[in-house]
Design a protein around this motif. Structure first.
Motif, short mmCIF file in Angstrom:
data_model
loop_
_atom_site.label_atom_id
_atom_site.label_comp_id
_atom_site.label_asym_id
_atom_site.label_seq_id
_atom_site.Cartn_x
_atom_site.Cartn_y
_atom_site.Cartn_z
N LYS A 155 3.15 -7.44 4.80
CA LYS A 155 2.87 -8.78 4.60
C LYS A 155 3.87 -9.21 3.07
O LYS A 155 4.36 -9.99 3.09
CB LYS A 155 1.60 -8.98 4.44
CG LYS A 155 0.86 -9.18 5.63
CD LYS A 155 -0.86 -9.60 5.42
CE LYS A 155 -1.53 -9.69 6.77
NZ LYS A 155 -2.95 -10.04 6.65
N LYS A 156 3.56 -8.30 2.33
CA LYS A 156 4.37 -8.64 0.84
C LYS A 156 5.99 -8.64 1.10
O LYS A 156 6.57 -9.48 0.57
CB LYS A 156 4.13 -7.26 -0.13
CG LYS A 156 4.46 -7.49 -1.57
CD LYS A 156 4.14 -6.67 -2.52
CE LYS A 156 4.96 -6.74 -3.50
NZ LYS A 156 4.62 -5.80 -4.78
N ALA B 229 6.95 -11.93 2.79
CA ALA B 229 6.56 -12.97 1.93
C ALA B 229 7.96 -13.31 1.12
O ALA B 229 8.54 -14.08 0.85
CB ALA B 229 5.49 -13.00 1.31
N GLU B 230 8.30 -11.91 0.46
CA GLU B 230 9.47 -11.85 -0.41
C GLU B 230 10.73 -12.34 0.35
O GLU B 230 11.57 -12.96 0.00
CB GLU B 230 9.50 -10.40 -1.12
CG GLU B 230 8.43 -10.44 -2.14
CD GLU B 230 8.54 -8.92 -2.74
OE1 GLU B 230 9.52 -8.29 -2.33
OE2 GLU B 230 7.70 -8.73 -3.79
N ALA C 96 -0.63 -4.55 4.53
CA ALA C 96 -0.54 -5.41 3.22
C ALA C 96 1.09 -5.31 2.73
O ALA C 96 1.67 -6.11 2.14
CB ALA C 96 -1.67 -4.71 2.10
N ASP C 97 1.47 -3.98 2.79
CA ASP C 97 2.86 -3.78 2.39
C ASP C 97 3.83 -4.66 3.15
O ASP C 97 4.76 -5.09 2.55
CB ASP C 97 3.26 -2.30 2.42
CG ASP C 97 2.36 -1.28 1.56
OD1 ASP C 97 2.34 -1.53 0.38
OD2 ASP C 97 1.88 -0.61 2.13
#
Length: 438
Positions: free
Chosen positions: A99-100, A103-104, A96-97
Protein backbone atom coordinates in the motif's frame (compact mmCIF):
# COMPACT_ATOMS: atom_id res chain seq x y z
CA UNK A 1 9.67 11.07 -0.47
CA UNK A 2 10.95 13.33 -3.26
CA UNK A 3 9.72 16.93 -3.53
CA UNK A 4 6.55 16.41 -5.55
CA UNK A 5 6.40 20.04 -6.72
CA UNK A 6 9.69 19.93 -8.61
CA UNK A 7 10.91 17.66 -11.35
CA UNK A 8 13.21 14.92 -10.20
CA UNK A 9 16.77 15.19 -11.49
CA UNK A 10 17.65 12.81 -14.32
CA UNK A 11 18.57 9.37 -13.03
CA UNK A 12 22.21 8.99 -12.21
CA UNK A 13 24.07 5.89 -13.27
CA UNK A 14 24.36 3.28 -10.53
CA UNK A 15 27.12 4.07 -8.09
CA UNK A 16 30.17 1.87 -8.36
CA UNK A 17 30.28 -0.65 -5.52
CA UNK A 18 32.99 -0.29 -2.90
CA UNK A 19 36.22 -2.25 -3.13
CA UNK A 20 35.03 -4.35 -0.18
CA UNK A 21 31.83 -5.41 -1.90
CA UNK A 22 31.53 -9.06 -2.99
CA UNK A 23 32.99 -9.87 -6.38
CA UNK A 24 29.55 -10.61 -7.85
CA UNK A 25 28.37 -7.13 -6.83
CA UNK A 26 31.48 -5.41 -8.20
CA UNK A 27 30.96 -7.19 -11.52
CA UNK A 28 27.25 -6.40 -11.73
CA UNK A 29 26.54 -5.01 -15.24
CA UNK A 30 25.88 -1.29 -15.52
CA UNK A 31 24.30 -1.49 -18.98
CA UNK A 32 21.91 -3.98 -20.53
CA UNK A 33 24.39 -4.97 -23.23
CA UNK A 34 26.77 -6.16 -20.48
CA UNK A 35 24.31 -8.83 -19.28
CA UNK A 36 25.58 -12.24 -20.39
CA UNK A 37 23.57 -15.26 -21.46
CA UNK A 38 20.26 -13.47 -22.06
CA UNK A 39 20.86 -11.93 -25.47
CA UNK A 40 17.60 -13.45 -26.74
CA UNK A 41 15.86 -10.90 -24.49
CA UNK A 42 18.28 -7.97 -24.18
CA UNK A 43 19.54 -7.92 -27.79
CA UNK A 44 18.09 -5.57 -30.44
CA UNK A 45 15.57 -8.18 -31.56
CA UNK A 46 14.70 -9.36 -28.04
CA UNK A 47 11.55 -8.38 -26.17
CA UNK A 48 13.47 -6.24 -23.67
CA UNK A 49 15.71 -4.74 -26.34
CA UNK A 50 12.70 -3.61 -28.38
CA UNK A 51 10.95 -2.10 -25.36
CA UNK A 52 14.06 -0.13 -24.37
CA UNK A 53 14.54 1.09 -27.95
CA UNK A 54 10.92 2.32 -27.93
CA UNK A 55 11.44 3.94 -24.52
CA UNK A 56 8.35 2.30 -23.06
CA UNK A 57 8.16 -0.74 -20.81
CA UNK A 58 5.31 -3.18 -20.35
CA UNK A 59 4.79 -5.15 -17.16
CA UNK A 60 6.65 -8.45 -17.23
CA UNK A 61 7.50 -11.56 -15.27
CA UNK A 62 11.14 -12.66 -15.47
CA UNK A 63 11.21 -16.42 -15.04
CA UNK A 64 14.50 -18.25 -14.76
CA UNK A 65 16.89 -20.21 -12.54
CA UNK A 66 18.86 -18.53 -9.73
CA UNK A 67 21.91 -16.51 -10.72
CA UNK A 68 20.83 -15.69 -14.28
CA UNK A 69 20.42 -11.90 -13.98
CA UNK A 70 16.76 -11.25 -13.13
CA UNK A 71 17.43 -8.56 -10.51
CA UNK A 72 20.17 -6.96 -12.58
CA UNK A 73 17.96 -6.71 -15.65
CA UNK A 74 15.16 -5.10 -13.64
CA UNK A 75 17.50 -2.39 -12.27
CA UNK A 76 18.98 -1.70 -15.68
CA UNK A 77 15.56 -1.45 -17.29
CA UNK A 78 14.59 1.42 -14.99
CA UNK A 79 17.87 3.21 -15.73
CA UNK A 80 17.54 2.64 -19.48
CA UNK A 81 14.16 4.38 -19.78
CA UNK A 82 14.52 6.88 -16.91
CA UNK A 83 11.96 5.36 -14.57
CA UNK A 84 11.85 5.51 -10.79
CA UNK A 85 12.98 2.15 -9.40
CA UNK A 86 11.46 0.54 -6.31
CA UNK A 87 12.35 -2.99 -5.22
CA UNK A 88 10.59 -5.22 -2.72
CA UNK A 89 10.83 -8.89 -1.85
CA UNK A 90 7.73 -11.03 -1.46
CA UNK A 91 9.58 -12.88 1.29
CA UNK A 92 9.80 -9.82 3.56
CA UNK A 93 6.92 -7.60 2.39
CA UNK A 94 3.22 -7.62 3.22
CA UNK A 95 0.05 -5.72 2.37
CA UNK A 96 1.10 -2.63 4.33
CA UNK A 97 4.37 -2.38 2.38
CA UNK A 98 2.52 -2.70 -0.93
CA UNK A 99 0.00 0.00 0.00
CA UNK A 100 2.84 2.37 0.83
CA UNK A 101 4.61 1.63 -2.46
CA UNK A 102 1.42 2.19 -4.48
CA UNK A 103 0.59 5.43 -2.64
CA UNK A 104 4.07 6.85 -3.33
CA UNK A 105 3.89 5.71 -6.96
CA UNK A 106 0.57 7.57 -7.40
CA UNK A 107 2.10 10.76 -6.03
CA UNK A 108 5.04 10.49 -8.42
CA UNK A 109 2.64 9.77 -11.27
CA UNK A 110 1.09 13.24 -10.72
CA UNK A 111 4.36 14.82 -11.79
CA UNK A 112 4.79 12.46 -14.71
CA UNK A 113 7.22 10.06 -13.06
CA UNK A 114 6.45 6.39 -13.69
CA UNK A 115 7.55 3.79 -11.16
CA UNK A 116 9.08 0.46 -12.05
CA UNK A 117 8.17 -1.85 -9.19
CA UNK A 118 10.47 -4.86 -8.99
CA UNK A 119 9.06 -7.73 -6.94
CA UNK A 120 11.56 -10.46 -6.18
CA UNK A 121 10.19 -13.96 -5.53
CA UNK A 122 6.76 -12.75 -6.65
CA UNK A 123 5.40 -16.31 -6.56
CA UNK A 124 5.57 -16.17 -2.76
CA UNK A 125 2.69 -13.68 -2.62
CA UNK A 126 -0.61 -15.47 -2.13
CA UNK A 127 -3.49 -15.18 -4.61
CA UNK A 128 -5.21 -12.34 -2.74
CA UNK A 129 -1.97 -10.34 -2.55
CA UNK A 130 -1.37 -10.89 -6.25
CA UNK A 131 -4.86 -9.56 -7.00
CA UNK A 132 -3.85 -6.38 -5.17
CA UNK A 133 -1.45 -5.49 -7.99
CA UNK A 134 -4.12 -5.53 -10.70
CA UNK A 135 -5.65 -2.02 -10.46
CA UNK A 136 -2.23 -0.35 -10.19
CA UNK A 137 -0.83 -2.26 -13.16
CA UNK A 138 -3.97 -1.59 -15.22
CA UNK A 139 -4.03 2.17 -14.66
CA UNK A 140 -0.26 2.54 -15.17
CA UNK A 141 0.56 3.57 -11.59
CA UNK A 142 3.40 1.04 -11.72
CA UNK A 143 5.12 -1.03 -14.34
CA UNK A 144 5.46 -4.38 -12.63
CA UNK A 145 8.59 -6.48 -13.11
CA UNK A 146 8.30 -9.69 -11.14
CA UNK A 147 11.07 -12.25 -10.74
CA UNK A 148 10.46 -15.91 -10.07
CA UNK A 149 12.27 -19.22 -10.22
CA UNK A 150 8.94 -21.09 -10.36
CA UNK A 151 6.68 -21.73 -13.33
CA UNK A 152 4.33 -18.70 -13.47
CA UNK A 153 1.56 -20.89 -14.91
CA UNK A 154 1.36 -22.70 -11.59
CA UNK A 155 2.23 -19.94 -9.14
CA UNK A 156 0.65 -16.70 -10.45
CA UNK A 157 -2.96 -15.66 -10.93
CA UNK A 158 -4.33 -15.88 -14.45
CA UNK A 159 -5.51 -12.26 -14.12
CA UNK A 160 -2.00 -11.08 -13.32
CA UNK A 161 -0.46 -13.18 -16.10
CA UNK A 162 -2.87 -11.67 -18.62
CA UNK A 163 -1.49 -8.21 -17.80
CA UNK A 164 2.22 -9.09 -17.96
CA UNK A 165 4.52 -10.72 -20.47
CA UNK A 166 6.37 -13.79 -19.26
CA UNK A 167 10.01 -13.59 -20.33
CA UNK A 168 12.13 -16.70 -19.85
CA UNK A 169 15.76 -16.32 -18.79
CA UNK A 170 18.11 -19.11 -19.79
CA UNK A 171 20.36 -21.08 -17.52
CA UNK A 172 23.82 -19.62 -18.19
CA UNK A 173 25.73 -21.77 -20.66
CA UNK A 174 29.45 -22.49 -20.64
CA UNK A 175 30.29 -19.53 -22.89
CA UNK A 176 28.43 -17.08 -20.63
CA UNK A 177 30.02 -18.47 -17.47
CA UNK A 178 33.49 -18.31 -19.02
CA UNK A 179 32.84 -14.68 -19.93
CA UNK A 180 32.05 -13.96 -16.27
CA UNK A 181 35.33 -15.56 -15.21
CA UNK A 182 37.21 -13.48 -17.80
CA UNK A 183 35.67 -10.32 -16.35
CA UNK A 184 36.54 -11.42 -12.83
CA UNK A 185 40.17 -12.01 -13.81
CA UNK A 186 40.32 -8.63 -15.56
CA UNK A 187 38.92 -6.87 -12.50
CA UNK A 188 41.35 -8.63 -10.15
CA UNK A 189 44.25 -8.14 -12.54
CA UNK A 190 45.32 -11.78 -12.35
CA UNK A 191 44.32 -15.22 -13.53
CA UNK A 192 42.55 -17.72 -11.37
CA UNK A 193 45.00 -20.21 -9.80
CA UNK A 194 43.69 -23.11 -11.89
CA UNK A 195 44.89 -25.37 -14.66
CA UNK A 196 42.76 -25.22 -17.84
CA UNK A 197 41.13 -28.51 -16.85
CA UNK A 198 40.34 -27.21 -13.36
CA UNK A 199 38.91 -24.01 -14.84
CA UNK A 200 36.53 -26.10 -16.94
CA UNK A 201 35.61 -28.08 -13.84
CA UNK A 202 34.90 -24.84 -11.92
CA UNK A 203 32.48 -23.74 -14.65
CA UNK A 204 30.76 -27.14 -14.54
CA UNK A 205 30.24 -26.93 -10.77
CA UNK A 206 28.21 -23.72 -11.16
CA UNK A 207 25.35 -25.55 -12.90
CA UNK A 208 24.38 -22.41 -14.82
CA UNK A 209 24.39 -20.07 -11.78
CA UNK A 210 26.55 -17.00 -12.44
CA UNK A 211 26.38 -15.69 -8.87
CA UNK A 212 27.54 -19.02 -7.48
CA UNK A 213 30.42 -19.14 -9.96
CA UNK A 214 31.65 -15.68 -9.00
CA UNK A 215 31.44 -16.53 -5.30
CA UNK A 216 33.58 -19.60 -5.96
CA UNK A 217 36.05 -17.48 -7.95
CA UNK A 218 36.23 -14.96 -5.09
CA UNK A 219 37.20 -17.77 -2.72
CA UNK A 220 40.00 -18.83 -5.07
CA UNK A 221 41.30 -15.27 -5.40
CA UNK A 222 41.47 -14.99 -1.62
CA UNK A 223 43.93 -17.85 -1.06
CA UNK A 224 47.63 -18.09 -1.77
CA UNK A 225 48.72 -21.11 -3.77
CA UNK A 226 52.16 -22.24 -4.85
CA UNK A 227 50.89 -23.69 -8.12
CA UNK A 228 47.59 -23.83 -10.05
CA UNK A 229 45.08 -26.34 -8.77
CA UNK A 230 44.25 -29.52 -10.65
CA UNK A 231 40.58 -30.65 -10.93
CA UNK A 232 40.90 -33.08 -8.01
CA UNK A 233 42.48 -30.44 -5.78
CA UNK A 234 39.78 -27.94 -6.76
CA UNK A 235 37.05 -30.44 -5.82
CA UNK A 236 38.65 -30.96 -2.42
CA UNK A 237 38.79 -27.20 -1.82
CA UNK A 238 35.36 -26.11 -3.07
CA UNK A 239 31.88 -27.55 -2.95
CA UNK A 240 29.76 -28.27 -5.98
CA UNK A 241 26.55 -26.30 -6.25
CA UNK A 242 23.56 -28.36 -5.10
CA UNK A 243 21.23 -29.04 -8.03
CA UNK A 244 18.08 -26.93 -8.18
CA UNK A 245 15.28 -29.30 -7.21
CA UNK A 246 12.13 -28.82 -5.17
CA UNK A 247 10.14 -31.98 -4.55
CA UNK A 248 6.80 -30.20 -4.87
CA UNK A 249 7.57 -27.77 -7.68
CA UNK A 250 8.28 -27.64 -11.39
CA UNK A 251 11.77 -29.15 -11.32
CA UNK A 252 10.26 -32.27 -9.78
CA UNK A 253 7.55 -32.57 -12.42
CA UNK A 254 9.91 -31.83 -15.30
CA UNK A 255 12.32 -34.60 -14.34
CA UNK A 256 9.69 -37.24 -13.60
CA UNK A 257 8.03 -36.43 -16.91
CA UNK A 258 11.37 -36.81 -18.68
CA UNK A 259 12.00 -40.15 -16.94
CA UNK A 260 8.58 -41.53 -17.86
CA UNK A 261 8.89 -40.43 -21.50
CA UNK A 262 12.41 -41.87 -21.80
CA UNK A 263 11.06 -45.22 -20.59
CA UNK A 264 8.14 -44.99 -23.03
CA UNK A 265 10.60 -44.11 -25.79
CA UNK A 266 12.80 -47.16 -25.02
CA UNK A 267 15.90 -45.11 -24.19
CA UNK A 268 17.48 -46.88 -21.18
CA UNK A 269 20.44 -44.47 -21.04
CA UNK A 270 18.29 -41.33 -20.78
CA UNK A 271 15.89 -43.04 -18.37
CA UNK A 272 18.76 -43.97 -16.08
CA UNK A 273 20.12 -40.40 -16.25
CA UNK A 274 16.84 -38.84 -15.10
CA UNK A 275 16.41 -41.51 -12.42
CA UNK A 276 19.89 -40.61 -11.14
CA UNK A 277 19.14 -36.86 -11.28
CA UNK A 278 16.14 -37.29 -9.01
CA UNK A 279 17.65 -39.74 -6.54
CA UNK A 280 20.88 -37.73 -6.24
CA UNK A 281 18.81 -34.59 -5.58
CA UNK A 282 17.09 -36.34 -2.68
CA UNK A 283 13.83 -37.61 -4.17
CA UNK A 284 12.05 -40.30 -2.18
CA UNK A 285 12.92 -43.74 -3.66
CA UNK A 286 9.39 -44.97 -3.01
CA UNK A 287 7.99 -42.14 -5.13
CA UNK A 288 10.27 -43.28 -7.96
CA UNK A 289 9.08 -46.86 -7.54
CA UNK A 290 5.45 -45.77 -7.68
CA UNK A 291 6.07 -43.93 -10.94
CA UNK A 292 7.98 -46.86 -12.44
CA UNK A 293 5.10 -49.15 -11.51
CA UNK A 294 2.70 -46.79 -13.23
CA UNK A 295 4.86 -46.87 -16.36
CA UNK A 296 4.86 -50.68 -16.27
CA UNK A 297 1.04 -50.68 -16.42
CA UNK A 298 0.56 -47.73 -18.74
CA UNK A 299 3.30 -48.18 -21.32
CA UNK A 300 4.18 -51.89 -21.27
CA UNK A 301 1.14 -53.72 -20.01
CA UNK A 302 0.57 -57.15 -21.49
CA UNK A 303 3.36 -56.77 -24.02
CA UNK A 304 5.50 -57.91 -21.07
CA UNK A 305 3.50 -58.59 -17.88
CA UNK A 306 6.75 -59.31 -16.06
CA UNK A 307 7.48 -55.56 -16.06
CA UNK A 308 4.94 -55.10 -13.29
CA UNK A 309 6.47 -58.01 -11.38
CA UNK A 310 9.91 -56.40 -11.66
CA UNK A 311 8.64 -53.13 -10.18
CA UNK A 312 6.96 -54.81 -7.21
CA UNK A 313 10.09 -56.92 -6.66
CA UNK A 314 12.19 -53.74 -6.73
CA UNK A 315 9.90 -52.17 -4.14
CA UNK A 316 10.21 -55.23 -1.87
CA UNK A 317 13.97 -55.27 -2.35
CA UNK A 318 14.28 -51.58 -1.46
CA UNK A 319 12.11 -52.11 1.64
CA UNK A 320 14.37 -55.00 2.64
CA UNK A 321 17.79 -53.47 1.93
CA UNK A 322 17.18 -49.75 2.31
CA UNK A 323 19.45 -47.10 0.81
CA UNK A 324 21.89 -47.14 -0.91
CA UNK A 325 21.98 -50.91 -1.62
CA UNK A 326 18.28 -51.06 -2.46
CA UNK A 327 18.63 -48.35 -5.09
CA UNK A 328 20.27 -50.87 -7.42
CA UNK A 329 16.93 -52.72 -7.56
CA UNK A 330 15.28 -49.45 -8.64
CA UNK A 331 17.88 -49.10 -11.37
CA UNK A 332 17.20 -52.68 -12.49
CA UNK A 333 13.47 -52.04 -12.70
CA UNK A 334 14.04 -48.80 -14.63
CA UNK A 335 16.28 -50.52 -17.17
CA UNK A 336 13.85 -53.43 -17.50
CA UNK A 337 10.99 -51.06 -18.32
CA UNK A 338 13.03 -49.03 -20.79
CA UNK A 339 14.15 -52.16 -22.68
CA UNK A 340 10.79 -54.00 -22.59
CA UNK A 341 8.39 -54.15 -25.58
CA UNK A 342 5.88 -51.32 -25.30
CA UNK A 343 2.09 -51.31 -25.40
CA UNK A 344 -0.48 -48.88 -24.08
CA UNK A 345 -3.33 -51.15 -25.19
CA UNK A 346 -4.40 -51.93 -21.62
CA UNK A 347 -4.28 -48.22 -20.71
CA UNK A 348 -6.40 -47.25 -23.73
CA UNK A 349 -8.78 -50.13 -23.03
CA UNK A 350 -9.27 -48.87 -19.48
CA UNK A 351 -10.13 -45.35 -20.65
CA UNK A 352 -12.61 -46.65 -23.23
CA UNK A 353 -14.28 -49.07 -20.80
CA UNK A 354 -14.57 -46.41 -18.09
CA UNK A 355 -16.19 -44.06 -20.60
CA UNK A 356 -18.73 -46.72 -21.62
CA UNK A 357 -19.50 -47.51 -17.99
CA UNK A 358 -20.36 -43.85 -17.34
CA UNK A 359 -22.44 -43.54 -20.49
CA UNK A 360 -24.48 -46.75 -20.12
CA UNK A 361 -25.40 -46.37 -16.47
CA UNK A 362 -27.03 -49.46 -14.93
CA UNK A 363 -27.78 -51.73 -17.87
CA UNK A 364 -28.45 -55.31 -16.78
CA UNK A 365 -26.17 -58.10 -18.05
CA UNK A 366 -27.95 -60.67 -20.25
CA UNK A 367 -30.05 -63.11 -18.17
CA UNK A 368 -28.22 -66.21 -19.47
CA UNK A 369 -25.05 -65.29 -17.53
CA UNK A 370 -26.80 -64.33 -14.28
CA UNK A 371 -26.87 -66.71 -11.32
CA UNK A 372 -30.29 -67.94 -10.21
CA UNK A 373 -30.08 -68.84 -6.50
CA UNK A 374 -33.89 -68.48 -5.98
CA UNK A 375 -36.93 -70.08 -7.61
CA UNK A 376 -38.28 -66.69 -8.70
CA UNK A 377 -35.01 -65.85 -10.48
CA UNK A 378 -35.16 -69.15 -12.36
CA UNK A 379 -38.77 -68.46 -13.34
CA UNK A 380 -37.91 -65.10 -14.89
CA UNK A 381 -35.08 -66.60 -16.93
CA UNK A 382 -31.93 -66.03 -14.93
CA UNK A 383 -29.24 -68.49 -16.02
CA UNK A 384 -31.31 -70.04 -18.83
CA UNK A 385 -29.26 -71.03 -21.85
CA UNK A 386 -25.90 -70.46 -20.20
CA UNK A 387 -23.13 -72.52 -21.80
CA UNK A 388 -20.29 -73.69 -19.56
CA UNK A 389 -17.18 -72.90 -21.62
CA UNK A 390 -15.09 -75.76 -20.25
CA UNK A 391 -17.61 -78.22 -21.65
CA UNK A 392 -17.54 -76.67 -25.13
CA UNK A 393 -15.19 -77.69 -27.90
CA UNK A 394 -11.89 -75.91 -27.55
CA UNK A 395 -12.99 -74.56 -24.17
CA UNK A 396 -14.89 -71.74 -25.91
CA UNK A 397 -18.68 -71.39 -26.09
CA UNK A 398 -18.95 -68.14 -28.06
CA UNK A 399 -21.80 -67.02 -25.80
CA UNK A 400 -23.04 -63.42 -25.61
CA UNK A 401 -22.00 -61.50 -22.50
CA UNK A 402 -23.25 -57.98 -23.34
CA UNK A 403 -26.42 -56.24 -22.10
CA UNK A 404 -29.29 -56.67 -24.57
CA UNK A 405 -29.57 -52.88 -25.04
CA UNK A 406 -25.87 -52.50 -25.88
CA UNK A 407 -23.94 -53.62 -28.93
CA UNK A 408 -20.66 -55.47 -28.27
CA UNK A 409 -17.75 -53.04 -27.93
CA UNK A 410 -14.02 -53.28 -28.61
CA UNK A 411 -11.87 -51.72 -25.90
CA UNK A 412 -8.71 -53.79 -25.85
CA UNK A 413 -6.73 -53.99 -29.11
CA UNK A 414 -3.49 -55.95 -28.56
CA UNK A 415 -0.40 -54.76 -30.40
CA UNK A 416 1.94 -56.98 -32.39
CA UNK A 417 4.75 -56.45 -29.86
CA UNK A 418 6.00 -58.84 -27.19
CA UNK A 419 3.50 -61.20 -25.59
CA UNK A 420 0.62 -59.17 -27.02
CA UNK A 421 1.41 -60.57 -30.47
CA UNK A 422 0.30 -64.01 -29.20
CA UNK A 423 -2.64 -62.48 -27.34
CA UNK A 424 -3.75 -60.81 -30.57
CA UNK A 425 -3.72 -64.20 -32.31
CA UNK A 426 -5.93 -65.71 -29.58
CA UNK A 427 -8.37 -62.79 -29.70
CA UNK A 428 -8.61 -63.10 -33.49
CA UNK A 429 -9.35 -66.86 -33.21
CA UNK A 430 -12.08 -66.26 -30.62
CA UNK A 431 -13.69 -63.61 -32.81
CA UNK A 432 -13.61 -66.03 -35.75
CA UNK A 433 -15.34 -68.73 -33.66
CA UNK A 434 -18.01 -66.27 -32.47
CA UNK A 435 -18.72 -65.33 -36.06
CA UNK A 436 -19.25 -69.00 -36.95
CA UNK A 437 -21.65 -69.54 -34.04
CA UNK A 438 -23.63 -66.38 -34.69
Amino acid sequence: MADLFHDDPPPAPPAAPSENAPLADRLRPRKLDEVVGQEHLTGPDGAIGRMVAAGKLASMILWGPPGTGKTTIARLLADAVGMRFVAISAVFSGVADLKKVFAEAREHMKIGKTTLLFVDEIHRFNRAQQDGFLPYVEDGTVVLVGATTENPSFELNAALLSRAQVLILNRLDTAALCKLLDRAEALEGRALPLTPEARDALVATADGDGRFLLNQAETLFSIELEKPLEPGELAALLHRRVAVYDKDREGHYNLISALHKAIRGSDPQAALYYLARMLVAGEEPLFMLRRLTRAASEDIGLADPNALVQCIAAKDTYDFLGSPEGELAIVQACLYLATAPKSNAAYMAQKSAWRSAKETGSLMPPKNILNAPTKLMKQIGYGQGYQYDHDAEGGFSGDNYWPEEMAPQIYYVPTDRGLEKKIAERVAWWEEQRAKKA
